[in-house]
Design a protein around this motif. Structure first.
Motif, PDB file in Angstrom:
ATOM      1  N   HIS A  54       0.797  -1.220   0.000  1.00 50.65           N
ATOM      2  CA  HIS A  54       0.000   0.000   0.000  1.00 50.65           C
ATOM      3  C   HIS A  54       0.832   1.274   0.000  1.00 50.65           C
ATOM      4  CE1 HIS A  54      -3.157  -2.888   1.400  1.00 50.65           C
ATOM      5  NE2 HIS A  54      -3.823  -2.205   0.505  1.00 50.65           N
ATOM      6  N   THR A  55       2.156   1.142   0.074  1.00 47.96           N
ATOM      7  CA  THR A  55       3.004   2.341   0.057  1.00 47.96           C
ATOM      8  C   THR A  55       4.025   2.330  -1.077  1.00 47.96           C
ATOM      9  OG1 THR A  55       4.591   1.350   1.618  1.00 47.96           O
ATOM     10  CG2 THR A  55       2.798   2.669   2.558  1.00 47.96           C
ATOM     11  N   THR A  56       4.120   1.247  -1.827  1.00 42.71           N
ATOM     12  CA  THR A  56       5.108   1.203  -2.893  1.00 42.71           C
ATOM     13  C   THR A  56       4.784   2.242  -3.962  1.00 42.71           C
ATOM     14  OG1 THR A  56       6.141  -0.162  -4.614  1.00 42.71           O
ATOM     15  CG2 THR A  56       3.846  -0.651  -4.085  1.00 42.71           C
ATOM     16  N   PRO A  57       5.781   2.984  -4.422  1.00 44.08           N
ATOM     17  CA  PRO A  57       5.522   4.018  -5.434  1.00 44.08           C
ATOM     18  C   PRO A  57       5.396   3.452  -6.846  1.00 44.08           C
ATOM     19  CG  PRO A  57       7.839   4.018  -4.841  1.00 44.08           C
ATOM     20  CD  PRO A  57       7.175   3.020  -3.946  1.00 44.08           C
ATOM     21  N   HIS A  58       5.575   2.148  -7.013  1.00 42.68           N
ATOM     22  CA  HIS A  58       5.561   1.553  -8.348  1.00 42.68           C
ATOM     23  C   HIS A  58       4.478   0.489  -8.479  1.00 42.68           C
ATOM     24  CE1 HIS A  58       9.307   3.654  -8.882  1.00 42.68           C
ATOM     25  NE2 HIS A  58       9.881   2.957  -7.919  1.00 42.68           N
ATOM     26  N   GLN A  59       3.347   0.693  -7.814  1.00 42.36           N
ATOM     27  CA  GLN A  59       2.310  -0.338  -7.828  1.00 42.36           C
ATOM     28  C   GLN A  59       1.773  -0.596  -9.231  1.00 42.36           C
ATOM     29  OE1 GLN A  59      -1.950  -0.763  -5.786  1.00 42.36           O
ATOM     30  NE2 GLN A  59      -0.322  -0.609  -4.270  1.00 42.36           N
ATOM     31  N   ASP A  98      12.371  -5.304  -1.543  1.00 41.01           N
ATOM     32  CA  ASP A  98      13.305  -4.234  -1.190  1.00 41.01           C
ATOM     33  C   ASP A  98      13.370  -3.974   0.314  1.00 41.01           C
ATOM     34  OD1 ASP A  98      13.897  -3.929  -3.849  1.00 41.01           O
ATOM     35  OD2 ASP A  98      12.481  -2.283  -4.151  1.00 41.01           O
ATOM     36  N   HIS A  99      12.386  -4.470   1.052  1.00 38.53           N
ATOM     37  CA  HIS A  99      12.351  -4.232   2.500  1.00 38.53           C
ATOM     38  C   HIS A  99      12.432  -5.536   3.290  1.00 38.53           C
ATOM     39  CE1 HIS A  99      11.378  -0.356   1.042  1.00 38.53           C
ATOM     40  NE2 HIS A  99      10.094  -0.559   0.881  1.00 38.53           N
ATOM     41  N   CYS A 100      12.848  -6.612   2.631  1.00 38.32           N
ATOM     42  CA  CYS A 100      12.976  -7.913   3.293  1.00 38.32           C
ATOM     43  C   CYS A 100      14.433  -8.361   3.243  1.00 38.32           C
ATOM     44  CB  CYS A 100      12.091  -8.957   2.605  1.00 38.32           C
ATOM     45  SG  CYS A 100      10.322  -8.689   2.838  1.00 38.32           S
ATOM     46  N   ASP A 101      15.060  -8.454   4.384  1.00 41.22           N
ATOM     47  CA  ASP A 101      16.458  -8.873   4.422  1.00 41.22           C
ATOM     48  C   ASP A 101      16.611 -10.379   4.276  1.00 41.22           C
ATOM     49  OD1 ASP A 101      18.494  -6.492   5.543  1.00 41.22           O
ATOM     50  OD2 ASP A 101      16.371  -6.148   5.884  1.00 41.22           O
ATOM     51  N   TYR A 102      15.566 -11.135   4.626  1.00 43.81           N
ATOM     52  CA  TYR A 102      15.607 -12.585   4.470  1.00 43.81           C
ATOM     53  C   TYR A 102      14.305 -13.036   3.815  1.00 43.81           C
ATOM     54  CZ  TYR A 102      19.253 -12.077   8.025  1.00 43.81           C
ATOM     55  OH  TYR A 102      20.373 -11.677   8.724  1.00 43.81           O
ATOM     56  N   GLY A 103      14.418 -13.695   2.658  1.00 41.84           N
ATOM     57  CA  GLY A 103      13.233 -14.190   1.965  1.00 41.84           C
ATOM     58  C   GLY A 103      13.000 -15.657   2.258  1.00 41.84           C
ATOM     59  N   ASP A 104      11.723 -16.028   2.429  1.00 37.96           N
ATOM     60  CA  ASP A 104      11.408 -17.433   2.679  1.00 37.96           C
ATOM     61  C   ASP A 104       9.901 -17.659   2.577  1.00 37.96           C
ATOM     62  OD1 ASP A 104      11.934 -20.080   3.155  1.00 37.96           O
ATOM     63  OD2 ASP A 104      12.527 -19.843   5.247  1.00 37.96           O
ATOM     64  N   ASP A 239      13.556   4.334  -1.991  1.00 34.51           N
ATOM     65  CA  ASP A 239      12.182   4.819  -1.860  1.00 34.51           C
ATOM     66  C   ASP A 239      11.753   4.922  -0.405  1.00 34.51           C
ATOM     67  OD1 ASP A 239      12.018   4.824  -4.611  1.00 34.51           O
ATOM     68  OD2 ASP A 239      11.107   2.827  -4.734  1.00 34.51           O
ATOM     69  N   LEU A 240      12.384   4.157   0.455  1.00 31.93           N
ATOM     70  CA  LEU A 240      11.970   4.108   1.850  1.00 31.93           C
ATOM     71  C   LEU A 240      12.113   5.459   2.541  1.00 31.93           C
ATOM     72  CD1 LEU A 240      10.952   2.073   3.983  1.00 31.93           C
ATOM     73  CD2 LEU A 240      13.333   1.653   4.597  1.00 31.93           C
ATOM     74  N   PHE A 241      13.063   6.281   2.070  1.00 27.88           N
ATOM     75  CA  PHE A 241      13.361   7.535   2.763  1.00 27.88           C
ATOM     76  C   PHE A 241      12.995   8.766   1.935  1.00 27.88           C
ATOM     77  CE2 PHE A 241      16.547   4.312   4.028  1.00 27.88           C
ATOM     78  CZ  PHE A 241      16.076   4.092   5.322  1.00 27.88           C
ATOM     79  N   ASP A 242      12.277   8.591   0.845  1.00 24.10           N
ATOM     80  CA  ASP A 242      11.850   9.743   0.045  1.00 24.10           C
ATOM     81  C   ASP A 242      11.024  10.705   0.890  1.00 24.10           C
ATOM     82  OD1 ASP A 242      13.106   8.839  -2.194  1.00 24.10           O
ATOM     83  OD2 ASP A 242      11.302   8.086  -3.179  1.00 24.10           O
ATOM     84  N   GLU A 243      11.226  11.988   0.648  1.00 23.30           N
ATOM     85  CA  GLU A 243      10.468  12.988   1.401  1.00 23.30           C
ATOM     86  C   GLU A 243       8.987  12.815   1.152  1.00 23.30           C
ATOM     87  OE1 GLU A 243      10.752  17.739   2.493  1.00 23.30           O
ATOM     88  OE2 GLU A 243      11.977  16.888   0.873  1.00 23.30           O
TER      89      GLU A 243
END
Length: 383
Positions: A54-59, A98-104, A239-243
């Motif tokens: 719901h926050t991704t800029p590329h939905q 992009d926000h997951c350090d470990y995928g599973d 994208d996580l830190f965009d103003e």
């Protein structure tokens, strides 16, 4: 192309591929219950995936592909995936990659073993992508049961990729905080004390864990602003830190809602000098986002804060500090061990296979260069 699966899905089970926001919301309670039973990391929690979606800029360039196995109303397995258009290729990757350090994947502890390969085969048959790329696999990731020559459904396209990442950790080795501090080199301890002294010249310095009921918004705005400065200095973007982006606040709200959030700060009077947004799971303190005010760079505020929260964690019985993904030098200096995160890739159709082949060719050409990039050399050494 996709070889036949060895096992049949039990008749009491059914497979679903969820592709809409509405369905994502509907399945969240059953998914959260499975996450709890399976002991999953926050990166596989439905609220984390939803916050990202719901926050991704590329939905407009993405699509959900959430693979589910149901036994009646009980969810038995989840593979949370998404598609993304990149350079004319439809990529299949982890949802919130992009926000997951470990995928599973998530699999119920008492689930029948055949349902996971059957679910993966169903995802392949359902299509909607050209190339699958699944990265950041821990050595004990459940997804690995889908790999190897003896795995059911071995015709399912996935092959090891040349890409890998490193995760550095600090083990307590049974030490309390003060013992761990004293075990560091004399130079490290001196640098820590000098940093504290330098930062205290303008006022009293305080390390603390933010209270769960404190307002987080000003701190998150400070984090984002400092991160933008760092990214600009190093020629990077996130994208996580965009103003104005709601992504960071949404993800941190998930951590807070699950009772996992730990925000550590270094403050001088009312001024925040360094911040580390962490979360705590399975006896481990995980460092998600760390930043500091560059005006105090001479004092190494990030290092000072890190040493403080490591001691805090060990004093409370935690056994490990996990710096998550990234081979930054400061992580390596303090780490007692490292873990290599692997990845897999596979083309589902001709376009995807050609893309995978081109990527391997590029990598082979680069490997012939006389000097390897520093990070690649470091990863090889860590193995």
């Amino acid at each position: 192309m996709n070889g036949p699966a060895v096992f049949r899905m039990p008749r009491t089970h059914r497979i679903e591929i969820a592709t809409s926001s509405a369905r994502l919301a509907e399945i969240a309670p059953a998914w959260a219950a499975l996450w709890q039973r399976a002991g999953g990391l926050v990166f596989q929690h439905p609220d984390w995936i939803s916050a990202w979606w719901h926050t991704t800029p590329h939905q407009d360039r993405r699509g959900l592909r959430i693979g589910l196995v149901w036994s009646g109303e009980r969810l038995e397995a989840v593979i949370a995936l998404a598609t993304f258009w990149r350079s004319g290729i439809r990529m299949l990757e982890w949802a919130a990659k992009d926000h997951c350090d470990y995928g599973d994947v998530l699999l119920a502890p008492d689930a029948e073993p055949q349902i996971l390969p059957q679910l993966w085969q169903h995802i392949l048959d359902d299509g909607g992508f050209d190339l699958a790329y699944l990265n950041r696999l821990l050595p004990d990731a459940r997804f690995r049961t889908l790999l190897g020559p003896a795995a059911p459904g071995q015709g399912s396209i996935l092959q090891p990729s040349h890409r890998s990442e490193v995760s550095y950790r600090v083990s307590s080795a049974g030490q309390r905080g003060a013992q761990w501090f004293e075990s560091q080199s004399k130079k490290t301890r001196q640098n820590y004390r000098r940093g504290y002294k330098f930062m205290e010249e303008g006022g009293a310095l305080r390390f603390r864990l933010m209270d769960a009921h404190e307002a987080r918004e000003p701190v998150l705005e400070r984090v984002a602003a400092l991160k933008r400065l760092w990214l600009a200095k190093h020629g990077r973007v996130s994208d996580l830190f965009d103003e104005g982006s709601p992504a960071l606040a949404a993800l941190i709200s998930v951590l807070a809602g699950l009772g996992l959030l730990r925000i550590f700060v270094l403050e001088r009077e009312d001024e925040i000098i360094a911040i580390s947004i962490n979360f705590e799971q399975h006896g481990t303190m995980m460092a998600f986002v760390t930043t500091y005010d560059p005006a105090f760079e001479r004092a190494s505020p990030g290092m000072v804060l890190m040493m403080d929260y490591i001691q805090w964690s060990f004093d409370r019985g935690l056994t490990t500090i996990d710096f998550l993904c990234g081979g930054e030098d400061f992580k390596r200096r303090f780490a007692t061990h490292s873990v290599i995160l692997s990845s897999v890739v596979g083309g589902r159709n001709l376009r995807g296979r050609l893309a995978a082949l081109a990527d391997r060719a590029r990598h082979a050409a680069q490997s012939w260069r006389p000097e390897k990039p520093a990070q690649q050399a470091e990863l090889v050494a860590a193995e």
